[in-house]
Design an enzyme around this catalytic site. Structure first.
Site, PDB file in Angstrom:
ATOM      1  N   ARG A 292       0.248  16.415  13.523  1.00 29.29           N
ATOM      2  CA  ARG A 292       1.080  15.583  12.644  1.00 29.29           C
ATOM      3  C   ARG A 292       1.510  16.264  11.339  1.00 29.29           C
ATOM      4  O   ARG A 292       1.055  17.315  10.982  1.00 29.29           O
ATOM      5  CB  ARG A 292       0.348  14.289  12.325  1.00 29.29           C
ATOM      6  CG  ARG A 292      -0.978  14.436  11.622  1.00 29.29           C
ATOM      7  CD  ARG A 292      -1.527  13.042  11.278  1.00 29.29           C
ATOM      8  NE  ARG A 292      -2.840  13.099  10.666  1.00 29.29           N
ATOM      9  CZ  ARG A 292      -3.985  13.109  11.340  1.00 29.29           C
ATOM     10  NH1 ARG A 292      -3.977  13.077  12.653  1.00 29.29           N
ATOM     11  NH2 ARG A 292      -5.135  13.158  10.700  1.00 29.29           N
TER      12      ARG A 292
ATOM     13  N   ASN B  21       0.301   5.700   0.509  1.00 24.27           N
ATOM     14  CA  ASN B  21      -0.501   6.928   0.490  1.00 24.27           C
ATOM     15  C   ASN B  21       0.432   8.134   0.377  1.00 24.27           C
ATOM     16  O   ASN B  21       1.235   8.136  -0.582  1.00 24.27           O
ATOM     17  CB  ASN B  21      -1.558   6.999   1.597  1.00 24.27           C
ATOM     18  CG  ASN B  21      -1.133   6.798   3.021  1.00 24.27           C
ATOM     19  OD1 ASN B  21      -0.714   5.717   3.392  1.00 24.27           O
ATOM     20  ND2 ASN B  21      -1.255   7.806   3.846  1.00 24.27           N
ATOM     21  N   ASP B  22       0.343   9.098   1.236  1.00 28.58           N
ATOM     22  CA  ASP B  22       0.982  10.405   1.025  1.00 28.58           C
ATOM     23  C   ASP B  22       2.443  10.358   0.546  1.00 28.58           C
ATOM     24  O   ASP B  22       3.237   9.586   1.084  1.00 28.58           O
ATOM     25  CB  ASP B  22       1.031  11.180   2.347  1.00 28.58           C
ATOM     26  CG  ASP B  22      -0.251  11.111   3.131  1.00 28.58           C
ATOM     27  OD1 ASP B  22      -1.250  10.646   2.596  1.00 28.58           O
ATOM     28  OD2 ASP B  22      -0.224  11.520   4.291  1.00 28.58           O
TER      29      ASP B  22
ATOM     30  N   GLN C  57       4.226   7.179   2.405  1.00 27.17           N
ATOM     31  CA  GLN C  57       3.548   6.318   3.372  1.00 27.17           C
ATOM     32  C   GLN C  57       3.365   4.950   2.734  1.00 27.17           C
ATOM     33  O   GLN C  57       2.847   4.843   1.609  1.00 27.17           O
ATOM     34  CB  GLN C  57       2.189   6.930   3.739  1.00 27.17           C
ATOM     35  CG  GLN C  57       2.297   8.191   4.565  1.00 27.17           C
ATOM     36  CD  GLN C  57       2.749   7.871   5.980  1.00 27.17           C
ATOM     37  OE1 GLN C  57       1.966   7.488   6.805  1.00 27.17           O
ATOM     38  NE2 GLN C  57       4.038   8.035   6.232  1.00 27.17           N
TER      39      GLN C  57
ATOM     40  N   TRP D 163       0.827  -1.205   0.000  1.00 28.67           N
ATOM     41  CA  TRP D 163       0.000   0.000   0.000  1.00 28.67           C
ATOM     42  C   TRP D 163       0.860   1.252   0.000  1.00 28.67           C
ATOM     43  O   TRP D 163       1.904   1.271   0.643  1.00 28.67           O
ATOM     44  CB  TRP D 163      -0.856  -0.016   1.276  1.00 28.67           C
ATOM     45  CG  TRP D 163      -1.422   1.301   1.684  1.00 28.67           C
ATOM     46  CD1 TRP D 163      -0.807   2.259   2.452  1.00 28.67           C
ATOM     47  CD2 TRP D 163      -2.721   1.803   1.368  1.00 28.67           C
ATOM     48  NE1 TRP D 163      -1.644   3.330   2.627  1.00 28.67           N
ATOM     49  CE2 TRP D 163      -2.831   3.074   1.976  1.00 28.67           C
ATOM     50  CE3 TRP D 163      -3.804   1.309   0.629  1.00 28.67           C
ATOM     51  CZ2 TRP D 163      -3.986   3.851   1.871  1.00 28.67           C
ATOM     52  CZ3 TRP D 163      -4.949   2.091   0.524  1.00 28.67           C
ATOM     53  CH2 TRP D 163      -5.039   3.339   1.141  1.00 28.67           C
TER      54      TRP D 163
ATOM     55  N   GLU E 174      -4.488  18.211   8.083  1.00 31.17           N
ATOM     56  CA  GLU E 174      -3.456  17.260   7.656  1.00 31.17           C
ATOM     57  C   GLU E 174      -2.481  17.847   6.618  1.00 31.17           C
ATOM     58  O   GLU E 174      -2.798  18.754   5.865  1.00 31.17           O
ATOM     59  CB  GLU E 174      -4.047  15.976   7.052  1.00 31.17           C
ATOM     60  CG  GLU E 174      -4.949  15.208   7.981  1.00 31.17           C
ATOM     61  CD  GLU E 174      -5.339  13.833   7.426  1.00 31.17           C
ATOM     62  OE1 GLU E 174      -5.386  12.897   8.216  1.00 31.17           O
ATOM     63  OE2 GLU E 174      -5.598  13.703   6.208  1.00 31.17           O
TER      64      GLU E 174
ATOM     65  N   PHE F 183       4.432   8.125  10.385  1.00 29.60           N
ATOM     66  CA  PHE F 183       3.454   8.870   9.591  1.00 29.60           C
ATOM     67  C   PHE F 183       4.163   9.941   8.737  1.00 29.60           C
ATOM     68  O   PHE F 183       5.381  10.050   8.735  1.00 29.60           O
ATOM     69  CB  PHE F 183       2.418   9.504  10.527  1.00 29.60           C
ATOM     70  CG  PHE F 183       1.234   8.615  10.819  1.00 29.60           C
ATOM     71  CD1 PHE F 183       1.309   7.232  10.695  1.00 29.60           C
ATOM     72  CD2 PHE F 183       0.013   9.157  11.225  1.00 29.60           C
ATOM     73  CE1 PHE F 183       0.216   6.408  10.964  1.00 29.60           C
ATOM     74  CE2 PHE F 183      -1.087   8.350  11.495  1.00 29.60           C
ATOM     75  CZ  PHE F 183      -0.996   6.977  11.363  1.00 29.60           C
ATOM     76  N   SER F 184       3.348  10.743   8.088  1.00 30.81           N
ATOM     77  CA  SER F 184       3.871  11.658   7.057  1.00 30.81           C
ATOM     78  C   SER F 184       4.814  12.734   7.581  1.00 30.81           C
ATOM     79  O   SER F 184       4.767  13.111   8.748  1.00 30.81           O
ATOM     80  CB  SER F 184       2.712  12.328   6.330  1.00 30.81           C
ATOM     81  OG  SER F 184       2.135  11.385   5.477  1.00 30.81           O
TER      82      SER F 184
ATOM     83  N   TRP G 129      -4.069  -0.073   4.103  1.00 27.86           N
ATOM     84  CA  TRP G 129      -3.374   0.820   5.046  1.00 27.86           C
ATOM     85  C   TRP G 129      -3.102   0.112   6.376  1.00 27.86           C
ATOM     86  O   TRP G 129      -3.990  -0.486   6.946  1.00 27.86           O
ATOM     87  CB  TRP G 129      -4.226   2.057   5.299  1.00 27.86           C
ATOM     88  CG  TRP G 129      -3.526   3.103   6.100  1.00 27.86           C
ATOM     89  CD1 TRP G 129      -2.826   4.160   5.606  1.00 27.86           C
ATOM     90  CD2 TRP G 129      -3.449   3.196   7.526  1.00 27.86           C
ATOM     91  NE1 TRP G 129      -2.312   4.901   6.639  1.00 27.86           N
ATOM     92  CE2 TRP G 129      -2.690   4.327   7.826  1.00 27.86           C
ATOM     93  CE3 TRP G 129      -3.943   2.424   8.577  1.00 27.86           C
ATOM     94  CZ2 TRP G 129      -2.407   4.727   9.133  1.00 27.86           C
ATOM     95  CZ3 TRP G 129      -3.662   2.815   9.882  1.00 27.86           C
ATOM     96  CH2 TRP G 129      -2.908   3.953  10.148  1.00 27.86           C
TER      97      TRP G 129
HETATM   98  C1  FRU Z   1      -3.076  11.773   5.264  1.00 28.97           C
HETATM   99  C2  FRU Z   1      -2.654  11.055   6.545  1.00 28.97           C
HETATM  100  C3  FRU Z   1      -1.645  11.875   7.322  1.00 28.97           C
HETATM  101  C4  FRU Z   1      -0.934  10.842   8.113  1.00 28.97           C
HETATM  102  C5  FRU Z   1      -0.875   9.702   7.149  1.00 28.97           C
HETATM  103  C6  FRU Z   1      -0.928   8.334   7.764  1.00 28.97           C
HETATM  104  O1  FRU Z   1      -3.456  10.905   4.262  1.00 28.97           O
HETATM  105  O2  FRU Z   1      -3.789  10.774   7.333  1.00 28.97           O
HETATM  106  O3  FRU Z   1      -2.220  12.904   8.088  1.00 28.97           O
HETATM  107  O4  FRU Z   1       0.334  11.253   8.527  1.00 28.97           O
HETATM  108  O5  FRU Z   1      -1.963   9.849   6.271  1.00 28.97           O
HETATM  109  O6  FRU Z   1      -0.719   7.344   6.820  1.00 28.97           O
END
Ligand code: FRU
Length: 540
Positions: free
Chosen positions: A244, A118-119, A135, A116, A289, A175-176, A143
């Protein structure tokens, strides 16, 4: 949810003396997640959750263990012993030949080999390479277990995936966040001829989210976490779990670092001289975020600059920034829709280049694939005066142009003439189509593929695929759409990047129609179709 390192009682152990490059793990989504601890003598054990398949796996995931050669790894699994017994080491990833050739795998957008994403995180340009961290759950296609994955590119198009850069620890999962190059050695980590790459991330823990730092002296391949972590712990101040996504950059006029952090209901600014000690300066509400804040020329004029701040959704404000406080001069604006999320711009772009280049996560799920999520095309940011107001324009970077070969180009076509031409491309789900729609009689018009409306412009309601959009020229009956179809996904840039959106492609559609323009007496002022070269070294 938590997958930090800790000692746990295990149901089964597997010991592997590492002689190969990867450990391969079979995954089945019919099985629940169970804790796995990976221990190596002298190193902090690493704990994550995984659905090890005891029967036929849905797919395999892997861990690069090339840096553990000669060492003994103990895998302790709280699930099925039979499943653990299937884990093995090899110099190849299980099923390696299929990677980048899978049915819905985008051919010119970044996706990860397995698991997976993400960011985008830690985007930084260093020694001729764009570093993209992200991520990442390396253990499955959903996730969980946040790590920082890592890929590099010299041209923003072709990416090489490197081993995972940051693993969860006792402070939390990773995390990010962002990364900078500490050219001034302000943190004191630099080696001779090698300034430190310093990463900032949020350690996510059920109790709180705290900001941490790690540095690398080998171009992001391995990181050492700062022994004084966390560097910011603001739970008590905000009485909120939502603190965060630190974005750090150098503020030259003040000679200090700036960290923008999402705290509860908006973005806060912190300052530091040494990257370790941070002082709160200000807070602006209205964002959520993944903060971003950068300086950009107005209409390309380097003597007239503004600052842009955004949150994860991409809504932004234009204003001024004195190193301590962002002061908005506009209300919140928005130039995008659809799957884009959590965009970041590259730090340390060379002054000769000078572009502001953004990448965003495409929240797109690729059905039945061993990977999930993607990055949208890298986009240059331009701040433009439009009808007296400032607007952020976002368009694919010029490098992307190298991927396309023109297969058709024409002007002044009726929709039926254009549809005749598009029949040639009906079977092609990796394509770029650039069309200028002229709505002489129609109040709505567009183009579909396999029945899915890639562009659906309702001029009466000023809606583009359901969302409000007004052309720059009031009363315009024209709309320019640059459409990037890439197997499981689609990106569309409107009117030179004034607006853009992205979405999942309806890959399961049984509609036999290829690309079809519709609209009462619709005309195409321009139409160009391009075939696309894959960015992956997969023979396509
Ligand atoms: C945004 C988020 C961030 C966090 C991350 C966790 O998509 O929720 O705020 O750090 O993804 O994977």
């Amino acid at each position: 949810m938590l997958s930090v390192c800790a000692a746990v009682a295990s149901a089964a152990d597997l010991k592997l003396k590492i002689t190969k490059k990867y450990i391969n793990f079979p995954v089945s989504h019919k099985v629940d997640r169970r804790a796995m601890t990976l221990s190596v003598r002298g190193q902090e054990p690493c704990r994550f959750v995984i659905r090890l398949a005891d029967g036929e796996p849905d797919y395999w995931v892997f861990r690069d263990v090339s840096n553990l050669k000669g060492k003994t790894v103990t895998l302790s699994y709280e699930g099925s012993e039979a499943a653990l017994a299937k884990v093995y080491q090899d110099d190849r990833i299980a099923g390696e030949d299929e990677i980048y050739n899978e049915k819905y795998r985008p051919q010119y957008h970044f996706t990860t080999r397995r698991g997976w994403i993400n960011d985008p995180n830690g985007m930084v340009f260093y020694k001729g390479k764009y570093h993209l961290f992200y991520q990442h759950n390396p253990a499955e296609r959903e996730w969980e277990n946040m790590h920082w994955g890592h890929a590099v590119s010299t041209d923003l198009l072709h990416w090489e995936e490197l081993p995972v850069a940051l693993h969860p620890d006792t402070i939390g999962t990773i995390f990010s966040g962002s990364a900078v190059i500490d050219y001034g050695n302000t943190a004191g980590y630099n080696a001779k001829d090698e300034p430190a790459m310093v990463a900032f991330y949020t350690a996510d823990h059920p109790k709180s989210q705290r900001q941490c730092m790690a540095y690398s002296l080998d171009e992001g391949l391995t990181f050492t976490k700062y022994e004084g972590n966390p560097i910011i712990d603001s739970y008590d101040k905000w009485q909120s779990h939502d603190t965060r996504d630190p974005k750090v950059f150098w503020y030259a006029p003040g000679g200090h670092w700036v960290l923008v952090l999402n705290e509860r209901n908006g973005h806060s600014i912190y300052n530091s001289k040494n990257l370790k000690d941070w002082t709160f300066q200000s807070h602006i509400t209205g964002f959520w975020e993944c903060p971003e804040l950068f300086e950009i020329s107005v209409d390309g004029n380097a003597n007239n600059k503004k600052w842009v701040m955004w949150g994860a959704s991409g809504t932004y404000m234009v204003g001024t920034f004195d190193g301590k406080k962002f002061t908005p001069e506009t209300t919140k604006l928005c130039n995008l829709n659809g799957s884009a999320y959590a965009a970041q711009v590259f730090n340390n772009i060379s002054p000769e280049d000078g572009r502001v280049i953004k990448m965003a996560w495409g929240r797109i799920s690729f059905d039945d694939m061993p990977f999930n999520g993607c990055m949208l095309l890298p986009q240059e940011q331009i701040l433009k005066t439009v009808n007296g107001g400032l607007r952020l324009v976002s368009r694919p970077v010029k490098e992307v142009g190298q991927l396309f070969t023109e297969a058709y180009s024409g002007t002044d076509l009726t929709a039926s003439q254009a549809n005749e031409i598009m029949k040639r491309f009906g079977g092609n789900d990796v394509l770029r189509i650039r069309a200028t729609f002229r709505l002489t009689y129609s109040t709505d018009a567009g183009i579909s593929y396999r029945g899915q409306r890639l562009v659906n412009y309702d001029m009466n309601g000023n809606r583009l695929n359901g969302e409000f959009y007004a052309t720059e020229a009031p009363g315009s009956m024209e709309l320019d759409a640059d459409i990037y179809v890439d197997r499981g996904m689609v990106e569309v840039y409107i009117d030179g990047g004034l607006y853009s959106y992205s979405m999942k492609r309806d890959v399961k559609s049984t509609n036999p129609e290829g690309y079809v323009f519709w609209g009462n007496q619709l005309e195409l002022k321009n139409l160009a179709v391009y075939t696309v070269k894959s960015i992956w070294d997969n023979g396509k």
